[in-house]
Scaffold this active site. Structure first.
Site, mmCIF file in Angstrom:
data_model
loop_
_atom_site.group_PDB
_atom_site.id
_atom_site.type_symbol
_atom_site.label_atom_id
_atom_site.label_comp_id
_atom_site.label_asym_id
_atom_site.label_seq_id
_atom_site.Cartn_x
_atom_site.Cartn_y
_atom_site.Cartn_z
ATOM 1 N N TRP A 21 0.822 -1.221 0.000
ATOM 2 C CA TRP A 21 0.000 0.000 0.000
ATOM 3 C C TRP A 21 0.854 1.269 0.000
ATOM 4 O O TRP A 21 1.829 1.336 0.749
ATOM 5 C CB TRP A 21 -0.943 0.011 1.212
ATOM 6 C CG TRP A 21 -1.860 1.191 1.243
ATOM 7 C CD1 TRP A 21 -2.615 1.672 0.212
ATOM 8 C CD2 TRP A 21 -2.113 2.044 2.364
ATOM 9 N NE1 TRP A 21 -3.333 2.767 0.626
ATOM 10 C CE2 TRP A 21 -3.052 3.020 1.928
ATOM 11 C CE3 TRP A 21 -1.660 2.075 3.680
ATOM 12 C CZ2 TRP A 21 -3.538 4.011 2.785
ATOM 13 C CZ3 TRP A 21 -2.144 3.066 4.526
ATOM 14 C CH2 TRP A 21 -3.075 4.022 4.085
ATOM 15 N N TYR A 54 -4.504 -0.543 -5.052
ATOM 16 C CA TYR A 54 -3.219 0.074 -4.715
ATOM 17 C C TYR A 54 -2.561 0.630 -5.980
ATOM 18 O O TYR A 54 -2.158 -0.099 -6.881
ATOM 19 C CB TYR A 54 -2.282 -0.927 -4.025
ATOM 20 C CG TYR A 54 -2.750 -1.345 -2.634
ATOM 21 C CD1 TYR A 54 -3.814 -0.708 -1.999
ATOM 22 C CD2 TYR A 54 -2.136 -2.386 -1.953
ATOM 23 C CE1 TYR A 54 -4.245 -1.097 -0.727
ATOM 24 C CE2 TYR A 54 -2.562 -2.775 -0.674
ATOM 25 C CZ TYR A 54 -3.621 -2.115 -0.082
ATOM 26 O OH TYR A 54 -4.040 -2.506 1.168
ATOM 27 N N GLN A 181 -9.047 -8.673 7.750
ATOM 28 C CA GLN A 181 -7.861 -7.819 7.633
ATOM 29 C C GLN A 181 -8.191 -6.454 8.244
ATOM 30 O O GLN A 181 -8.648 -5.557 7.552
ATOM 31 C CB GLN A 181 -7.412 -7.673 6.176
ATOM 32 C CG GLN A 181 -6.149 -6.857 6.087
ATOM 33 C CD GLN A 181 -5.438 -6.907 4.752
ATOM 34 O OE1 GLN A 181 -5.055 -5.879 4.220
ATOM 35 N NE2 GLN A 181 -5.223 -8.089 4.207
ATOM 36 N N TRP A 210 -3.218 -4.687 9.658
ATOM 37 C CA TRP A 210 -2.542 -3.643 8.875
ATOM 38 C C TRP A 210 -2.183 -2.410 9.713
ATOM 39 O O TRP A 210 -2.734 -2.197 10.776
ATOM 40 C CB TRP A 210 -3.333 -3.247 7.643
ATOM 41 C CG TRP A 210 -4.737 -2.733 7.759
ATOM 42 C CD1 TRP A 210 -5.886 -3.478 7.711
ATOM 43 C CD2 TRP A 210 -5.171 -1.359 7.869
ATOM 44 N NE1 TRP A 210 -6.982 -2.658 7.789
ATOM 45 C CE2 TRP A 210 -6.586 -1.348 7.881
ATOM 46 C CE3 TRP A 210 -4.509 -0.138 7.929
ATOM 47 C CZ2 TRP A 210 -7.343 -0.179 7.973
ATOM 48 C CZ3 TRP A 210 -5.266 1.038 8.014
ATOM 49 C CH2 TRP A 210 -6.662 1.010 8.042
ATOM 50 N N LEU A 213 2.314 0.353 12.494
ATOM 51 C CA LEU A 213 2.961 1.597 12.941
ATOM 52 C C LEU A 213 2.047 2.813 12.749
ATOM 53 O O LEU A 213 2.524 3.952 12.826
ATOM 54 C CB LEU A 213 4.271 1.820 12.173
ATOM 55 C CG LEU A 213 5.347 0.752 12.347
ATOM 56 C CD1 LEU A 213 6.588 1.086 11.516
ATOM 57 C CD2 LEU A 213 5.721 0.602 13.819
ATOM 58 N N ALA A 214 0.753 2.574 12.511
ATOM 59 C CA ALA A 214 -0.159 3.697 12.232
ATOM 60 C C ALA A 214 0.444 4.597 11.151
ATOM 61 O O ALA A 214 0.600 5.806 11.334
ATOM 62 C CB ALA A 214 -0.481 4.486 13.501
ATOM 63 N N LYS A 221 8.757 8.972 13.769
ATOM 64 C CA LYS A 221 9.296 9.806 12.697
ATOM 65 C C LYS A 221 8.563 11.138 12.542
ATOM 66 O O LYS A 221 9.086 12.051 11.916
ATOM 67 C CB LYS A 221 9.298 9.041 11.375
ATOM 68 C CG LYS A 221 7.921 8.854 10.755
ATOM 69 C CD LYS A 221 7.971 7.951 9.553
ATOM 70 C CE LYS A 221 8.971 8.437 8.516
ATOM 71 N NZ LYS A 221 9.257 7.361 7.547
ATOM 72 N N ARG A 231 5.465 9.121 4.003
ATOM 73 C CA ARG A 231 4.126 8.820 3.487
ATOM 74 C C ARG A 231 3.176 9.994 3.652
ATOM 75 O O ARG A 231 2.420 10.336 2.744
ATOM 76 C CB ARG A 231 3.554 7.597 4.216
ATOM 77 C CG ARG A 231 2.130 7.287 3.817
ATOM 78 C CD ARG A 231 1.590 6.059 4.498
ATOM 79 N NE ARG A 231 2.296 4.861 4.081
ATOM 80 C CZ ARG A 231 1.974 3.627 4.485
ATOM 81 N NH1 ARG A 231 0.960 3.442 5.309
ATOM 82 N NH2 ARG A 231 2.649 2.579 4.061
HETATM 83 P P1 NDP Z 1 2.776 0.739 8.756
HETATM 84 O O1 NDP Z 1 1.807 1.317 9.706
HETATM 85 O O2 NDP Z 1 3.884 -0.074 9.345
HETATM 86 O O3 NDP Z 1 3.374 1.931 7.878
HETATM 87 C C1 NDP Z 1 4.404 1.678 6.971
HETATM 88 C C2 NDP Z 1 5.137 2.966 6.633
HETATM 89 O O4 NDP Z 1 5.744 3.520 7.811
HETATM 90 C C3 NDP Z 1 6.267 2.724 5.658
HETATM 91 O O5 NDP Z 1 5.830 2.689 4.338
HETATM 92 C C4 NDP Z 1 7.193 3.884 5.981
HETATM 93 O O6 NDP Z 1 6.647 5.033 5.383
HETATM 94 C C5 NDP Z 1 7.057 3.991 7.493
HETATM 95 N N1 NDP Z 1 8.011 3.136 8.217
HETATM 96 C C6 NDP Z 1 8.022 1.777 8.279
HETATM 97 N N2 NDP Z 1 9.016 1.321 9.060
HETATM 98 C C7 NDP Z 1 9.660 2.416 9.512
HETATM 99 C C8 NDP Z 1 10.779 2.581 10.349
HETATM 100 N N3 NDP Z 1 11.406 1.531 10.893
HETATM 101 N N4 NDP Z 1 11.189 3.846 10.629
HETATM 102 C C9 NDP Z 1 10.544 4.913 10.094
HETATM 103 N N5 NDP Z 1 9.484 4.811 9.263
HETATM 104 C C10 NDP Z 1 9.032 3.571 8.983
HETATM 105 O O7 NDP Z 1 2.072 -0.231 7.713
HETATM 106 P P2 NDP Z 1 1.112 0.084 6.448
HETATM 107 O O8 NDP Z 1 0.183 1.199 6.758
HETATM 108 O O9 NDP Z 1 1.943 0.175 5.227
HETATM 109 O O10 NDP Z 1 0.270 -1.265 6.408
HETATM 110 C C11 NDP Z 1 0.943 -2.484 6.086
HETATM 111 C C12 NDP Z 1 0.213 -3.165 4.945
HETATM 112 O O11 NDP Z 1 -1.127 -3.445 5.328
HETATM 113 C C13 NDP Z 1 0.050 -2.310 3.675
HETATM 114 O O12 NDP Z 1 1.200 -2.293 2.891
HETATM 115 C C14 NDP Z 1 -1.110 -3.010 3.001
HETATM 116 O O13 NDP Z 1 -0.659 -4.174 2.330
HETATM 117 C C15 NDP Z 1 -1.989 -3.386 4.188
HETATM 118 N N6 NDP Z 1 -3.069 -2.408 4.418
HETATM 119 C C16 NDP Z 1 -4.364 -2.853 4.335
HETATM 120 C C17 NDP Z 1 -5.417 -1.979 4.508
HETATM 121 C C18 NDP Z 1 -6.822 -2.477 4.404
HETATM 122 O O14 NDP Z 1 -7.754 -1.672 4.381
HETATM 123 N N7 NDP Z 1 -7.048 -3.756 4.313
HETATM 124 C C19 NDP Z 1 -5.201 -0.545 4.776
HETATM 125 C C20 NDP Z 1 -3.801 -0.199 4.900
HETATM 126 C C21 NDP Z 1 -2.789 -1.099 4.729
HETATM 127 P P3 NDP Z 1 7.528 6.271 4.787
HETATM 128 O O15 NDP Z 1 8.910 5.813 4.578
HETATM 129 O O16 NDP Z 1 6.827 6.662 3.559
HETATM 130 O O17 NDP Z 1 7.404 7.354 5.810
#
Ligand code: NDP
Length: 324
Positions: A21, A54, A181, A210, A213-214, A221, A231
């Site tokens: 995502w 996506y 999910q 999902w 890390l919100a 960060k 993001r």
């Molecule tokens: P997170 O809450 O973990 O956010 C991920 C984002 O946080 C990264 O893309 C990056 O963003 C930042 N990040 C991750 N690790 C670190 C770190 N160690 N230090 C600093 N920044 C960090 O997860 P997602 O919101 O991406 O959700 C995970 C998956 O869940 C998605 O990829 C998707 O497949 C699924 N999903 C499903 C949904 C649904 O409705 N069913 C809705 C949302 C997600 P950046 O570098 O850009 O700042």
């Protein structure tokens, strides 16, 4: 890697998995996607999450290209898609939702984009008020019987609608949803912990959770503003920025309150937040997101922290979030 059963099904997913995502096709191009998937697979991740919506299908296309390129054995990983929002900018009524027509066509399109013969997991991305639940259950059952989908589930459905899907499936001898999910993290707990509690007991459902890390907030960060490459700075994601940060300082205060606990444990905030999700036995897999290799590498190490999160640490974490 640690593996957990998807509810009471026989499928074992890696406790940490990886999703596309926002990132795939936007922040992450082909080279980086290849690096990220290779790292994840190498570290034992066996589930890659995706959805028709996506980046309007581009995320699936990119993941499919890279999976083909990396030549992982098909029996070494699971891949998902999700149907509801459509894969074009302004979908026609037949190009979105959970009608038999769209559920079927979206599955066929996802198979093509991901370059696989079947989806291991296929989710109804939201409930559809314009389609009877019985129609969607029957459409999913057909896809399972055709071998195009192995396990189907829901995403962010109210518990009541999931009960209804199970009732329909039971009465008509159809395949029922195996997993949900939902969003789950230190700042968003109610649905997984309270609303869905009866579903685990009654149907043995698992969860692929999902935003552990919100959307990055729980990594700390955003404590001092929004980094330009993050993001929440992405054009078109102003709504997400508002939803993640638009609560005054309340949520940031909670993140800051966790910092001393992470420091004491010698870990990062991100690892603490991710490992905390796994304390819940109903979490089958925590889906990680990452735009950079270092983030994913760090987050995968969260598993090492898990044995140290005993009851007293868990209580301190809970209190810090409640008080912060
Ligand atoms: P997170 O809450 O973990 O956010 C991920 C984002 O946080 C990264 O893309 C990056 O963003 C930042 N990040 C991750 N690790 C670190 C770190 N160690 N230090 C600093 N920044 C960090 O997860 P997602 O919101 O991406 O959700 C995970 C998956 O869940 C998605 O990829 C998707 O497949 C699924 N999903 C499903 C949904 C649904 O409705 N069913 C809705 C949302 C997600 P950046 O570098 O850009 O700042």
């Amino acid at each position: 890697m640690l593996y957990r059963r998807l509810g009471t099904s026989g499928l074992q997913l890696s406790a940490l998995s990886f999703g596309a995502w926002v990132t795939f096709g936007r922040q992450v191009g082909r080279g980086e996607a290849r690096d990220l998937l290779a790292l994840a697979h190498d570290r034992g991740v066996n589930f890659f999450d995706n959805a028709e919506t996506y980046n309007n299908g581009v995320a699936e296309q990119l993941m499919g290209d890279v999976l083909a390129d990396l030549r992982f054995p098909r029996d070494s990983y699971c891949v998902s898609s999700k149907v509801f929002f459509g894969a074009v900018e302004q979908p026609l009524p037949t190009q979105r939702g959970l009608s038999r027509k769209h559920v079927t066509e979206a599955c066929h399109q996802a198979l093509q984009r991901l370059r696989v013969d079947y989806l291991d997991l296929y989710f109804c991305h939201r409930p559809d008020p314009d389609t009877p639940i019985a129609e969607t259950v029957a459409a999913m059952d057909t896809l399972v019987r055709q071998g195009k989908v192995l396990y189907w589930g829901t995403s962010e459905w109210p518990a009541e609608a999931i009960h209804e899907a199970h009732r329909i499936a039971r009465e008509n001898h159809l395949y029922a949803p195996v997993m949900e999910q939902p969003q789950y993290n230190l700042l968003h707990r109610e649905r997984v912990e309270v609303e869905y509690a009866p579903l685990y007991e009654a149907y043995g459902m698992g969860t692929t959770i999902w935003s552990p890390l919100a959307s990055g907030l729980l990594s700390g960060k955003y404590n001092d503003g929004v980094p330009a490459d993050s993001r929440l700075a992405q054009p078109g994601y102003e709504w997400l920025r508002e939803s993640v940060l638009g609560h005054g300082d309340e949520r940031l205060g909670k993140v800051r309150a966790l910092q001393p606990i992470a420091a004491e444990l010698g870990t990062s905030l991100a690892q603490l937040a991710i490992a905390w999700c796994l304390l819940n036995p109903h979490v089958s897999t925590v889906m990680l997101g990452a735009s950079k290799r270092e983030q994913l590498a760090q987050n995968l190490d969260a598993l090492e922290l898990l044995p140290r999160l005993d009851a007293s640490v868990a209580q301190r974490i809970r209190r810090a979030v409640e008080a912060g």
